[in-house]
Design a protein around this motif. Structure first.
Motif, PDB file in Angstrom:
ATOM      1  N   THR A  16      -0.820   0.836  -1.614  1.00  0.00           N
ATOM      2  CA  THR A  16      -0.551   1.747  -2.648  1.00  0.00           C
ATOM      3  C   THR A  16      -1.545   2.987  -2.394  1.00  0.00           C
ATOM      4  O   THR A  16      -2.354   2.853  -1.516  1.00  0.00           O
ATOM      5  N   HIS A  17      -1.242   4.228  -3.005  1.00  0.00           N
ATOM      6  CA  HIS A  17      -1.950   5.222  -2.784  1.00  0.00           C
ATOM      7  C   HIS A  17      -3.013   5.051  -3.554  1.00  0.00           C
ATOM      8  O   HIS A  17      -3.132   4.759  -4.751  1.00  0.00           O
ATOM      9  N   LEU A  18      -4.197   5.243  -2.938  1.00  0.00           N
ATOM     10  CA  LEU A  18      -5.431   5.217  -3.613  1.00  0.00           C
ATOM     11  C   LEU A  18      -6.688   6.035  -2.899  1.00  0.00           C
ATOM     12  O   LEU A  18      -6.698   7.254  -3.078  1.00  0.00           O
ATOM     13  N   MET A  19      -7.513   5.584  -2.254  1.00  0.00           N
ATOM     14  CA  MET A  19      -8.921   6.620  -1.457  1.00  0.00           C
ATOM     15  C   MET A  19      -7.822   7.626  -0.942  1.00  0.00           C
ATOM     16  O   MET A  19      -7.167   7.327  -0.046  1.00  0.00           O
ATOM     17  N   ALA A  67       0.746   9.665  -7.722  1.00  0.00           N
ATOM     18  CA  ALA A  67      -0.367  10.266  -8.823  1.00  0.00           C
ATOM     19  C   ALA A  67      -0.138   9.695 -10.212  1.00  0.00           C
ATOM     20  O   ALA A  67      -1.150   9.008 -10.752  1.00  0.00           O
ATOM     21  N   LEU A  68       1.024   9.977 -10.841  1.00  0.00           N
ATOM     22  CA  LEU A  68       1.002   9.954 -11.956  1.00  0.00           C
ATOM     23  C   LEU A  68       1.379   8.422 -12.641  1.00  0.00           C
ATOM     24  O   LEU A  68       0.877   7.748 -13.698  1.00  0.00           O
ATOM     25  N   VAL A  69       1.945   7.684 -11.993  1.00  0.00           N
ATOM     26  CA  VAL A  69       2.595   6.226 -12.202  1.00  0.00           C
ATOM     27  C   VAL A  69       2.045   5.561 -11.128  1.00  0.00           C
ATOM     28  O   VAL A  69       2.306   5.463 -10.003  1.00  0.00           O
ATOM     29  N   PRO A  70       0.977   4.554 -11.515  1.00  0.00           N
ATOM     30  CA  PRO A  70       0.717   3.485 -10.364  1.00  0.00           C
ATOM     31  C   PRO A  70       1.822   2.649  -9.999  1.00  0.00           C
ATOM     32  O   PRO A  70       2.359   1.966 -10.669  1.00  0.00           O
ATOM     33  N   THR A  71       1.974   2.731  -8.579  1.00  0.00           N
ATOM     34  CA  THR A  71       2.915   2.118  -8.006  1.00  0.00           C
ATOM     35  C   THR A  71       2.421   1.322  -6.780  1.00  0.00           C
ATOM     36  O   THR A  71       1.521   1.668  -6.298  1.00  0.00           O
ATOM     37  N   VAL A  72       3.459   0.382  -6.381  1.00  0.00           N
ATOM     38  CA  VAL A  72       3.280  -0.311  -5.201  1.00  0.00           C
ATOM     39  C   VAL A  72       4.392  -0.132  -4.060  1.00  0.00           C
ATOM     40  O   VAL A  72       5.600   0.124  -4.692  1.00  0.00           O
ATOM     41  N   GLN A  73       4.247  -0.056  -2.920  1.00  0.00           N
ATOM     42  CA  GLN A  73       5.319  -0.053  -1.691  1.00  0.00           C
ATOM     43  C   GLN A  73       5.517  -1.468  -1.613  1.00  0.00           C
ATOM     44  O   GLN A  73       4.597  -2.403  -1.214  1.00  0.00           O
ATOM     45  N   VAL A  74       6.774  -2.104  -1.821  1.00  0.00           N
ATOM     46  CA  VAL A  74       7.134  -3.359  -1.760  1.00  0.00           C
ATOM     47  C   VAL A  74       7.390  -3.825  -0.530  1.00  0.00           C
ATOM     48  O   VAL A  74       8.051  -3.164   0.180  1.00  0.00           O
ATOM     49  N   PRO A  75       7.206  -5.036  -0.327  1.00  0.00           N
ATOM     50  CA  PRO A  75       7.923  -5.691   1.032  1.00  0.00           C
ATOM     51  C   PRO A  75       9.388  -5.678   1.107  1.00  0.00           C
ATOM     52  O   PRO A  75      10.052  -5.650  -0.115  1.00  0.00           O
ATOM     53  N   PRO A  76      10.069  -5.486   2.305  1.00  0.00           N
ATOM     54  CA  PRO A  76       9.439  -5.773   3.447  1.00  0.00           C
ATOM     55  C   PRO A  76       8.377  -4.608   4.020  1.00  0.00           C
ATOM     56  O   PRO A  76       8.014  -4.955   5.185  1.00  0.00           O
TER      57      PRO A  76
END
Length: 361
Positions: free
Chosen positions: A76-79, A164-173
């Motif tokens: 995810t986008h963070l630091m 930025a606006l919506v907490p998201t994750v990059q999903v596998p694979p």
């Protein structure tokens, strides 16, 4: 008031290597290492595997794959608005504290395109687009939003929504061992089945304080400027001040104040440091504003250019590449015979890891 101890560059180097698990490979679960390191920078999907291989005894890539598919670690986008591998618990605890920074950085890049765009409206529209929990690309979301904000354009809108606006994750694979997969995003809350923790309404900053403690455990002794450079967050001096009584202080050779946890390891500067191969954008280098404890200023640009580097006696002394299943080392200085032997041996181990069954020596 007592005299404040000065730590020279070699003392800081050995402390950083110890905190980063680079003095000796650790016998720890992978999830504990990801947590201890406060995440691993991971915009290049395969690089964290090398970072973990250099830090863990017996590391097997399948262990990280299982954490990603099992939703205990996420991309995810963070630091600094860069992609990191972080534990599920950490991203849920930290994400709200990073949101203002994430938003500011996207607006900083696309100030002209996003002029007059209301972030709240974009967030609501993006959440609606992501509501079905089907993996979507940033470009998909950007194109969908551009119908409503045509002057902004798909790319700025997609980055604003997803980064930025919506907490998201990059999903596998995406991010799995030897997988070649594009970025697909889903909402963090649906992926983990939990919502991010909100910021306290009383203006206190418990997350900032926790980040300061965790950062020092993984990177200290360090300056407040180092903490800010690693996190990308403003407003941390107040959080540091709030925990000041828990910390010990040192000075570096330039007279700057270094803070640390009292019981964290600070090895003897004469402690031997083994050869270690680091991936592109490794935490051990990018975790500081002043990187001179591990890389000469003359080579500082290597770390931000995405070069993979080799530590010899604890410092960046070479770069490395992989071509035709062979690790090739390019020294930045002359090696002694013993150093060359040690580098060649570790390169053979790394080649076996990258091309074989993926195990550490």
């Amino acid at each position: 008031m007592g005299t404040v101890t000065t730590l020279d560059s070699r003392a800081l180097n050995r402390a950083a290597l110890a905190r980063q698990l680079l003095l000796e490979r650790a016998d720890l679960p992978v999830v504990d290492v990801v947590s201890h390191l406060c995440g691993l920078q991971a915009q290049e999907p395969q690089e964290p595997f090398v970072g973990l291989w250099s830090r863990l005894r017996g590391f097997q890539p399948a262990a990280l794959d299982e954490l990603l598919t099992g939703r205990r670690v996420v991309r995810t986008h963070l630091m600094r608005r860069t992609i990191h591998l972080v534990t599920a618990d950490d991203v849920l605890a930290w994400r709200s504290r990073h949101e203002a920074m994430l938003r500011q950085r996207v607006f900083g890049v696309y100030r002209r395109e996003l002029d007059g765009v209301d972030p709240g409206e974009v967030a609501a529209a993006a959440r609606a687009e992501l509501a079905r929990d089907e993996p979507r690309t940033m470009a998909d979301i950007g194109r969908a939003l551009a119908g409503r904000w045509p002057s902004a354009g798909p790319r700025p809108l997609g980055e604003l929504a997803i980064a930025a606006l919506v907490p998201t994750v990059q999903v596998p694979p995406r991010g799995l061992w030897r997988a070649k997969a594009g970025v697909q995003n889903v909402r963090l809350s649906s992926w983990l089945g939990r919502d991010v923790e909100p910021l306290p309404e009383d203006g206190a900053d418990p997350v900032g304080q926790a980040l300061a403690r965790r950062y020092l455990a993984a990177f200290g002794p360090a300056t407040v400027a180092d903490l800010r450079a690693w996190s990308g967050l403003a407003g941390l001096p107040a959080a540091v001040a709030a925990i000041r009584d828990e910390l010990v202080a040192f000075r570096d050779e330039h007279g700057r104040e270094l803070l640390d946890l009292p019981d964290a390891p600070r090895p003897d500067p004469g402690t031997p440091a083994p050869v270690r191969f680091l991936p592109a954008f490794d935490n051990a280098i990018l975790g500081y504003q002043d990187r001179s404890r591990i890389i000469d200023d003359a080579h500082r640009n290597l770390s931000v250019a995405g070069e993979r580097v080799v530590l010899v006696d604890g410092r960046v002394a070479a770069t490395w590449t992989v071509e035709a299943d062979t690790v090739t080392v390019t020294p930045l200085r002359r090696f002694t015979r013993a150093e060359r032997t040690a580098v060649d041996e570790e390169a053979r181990h790394l080649t076996a890891f990258l091309t074989g069954d993926g195990r550490t020596p």
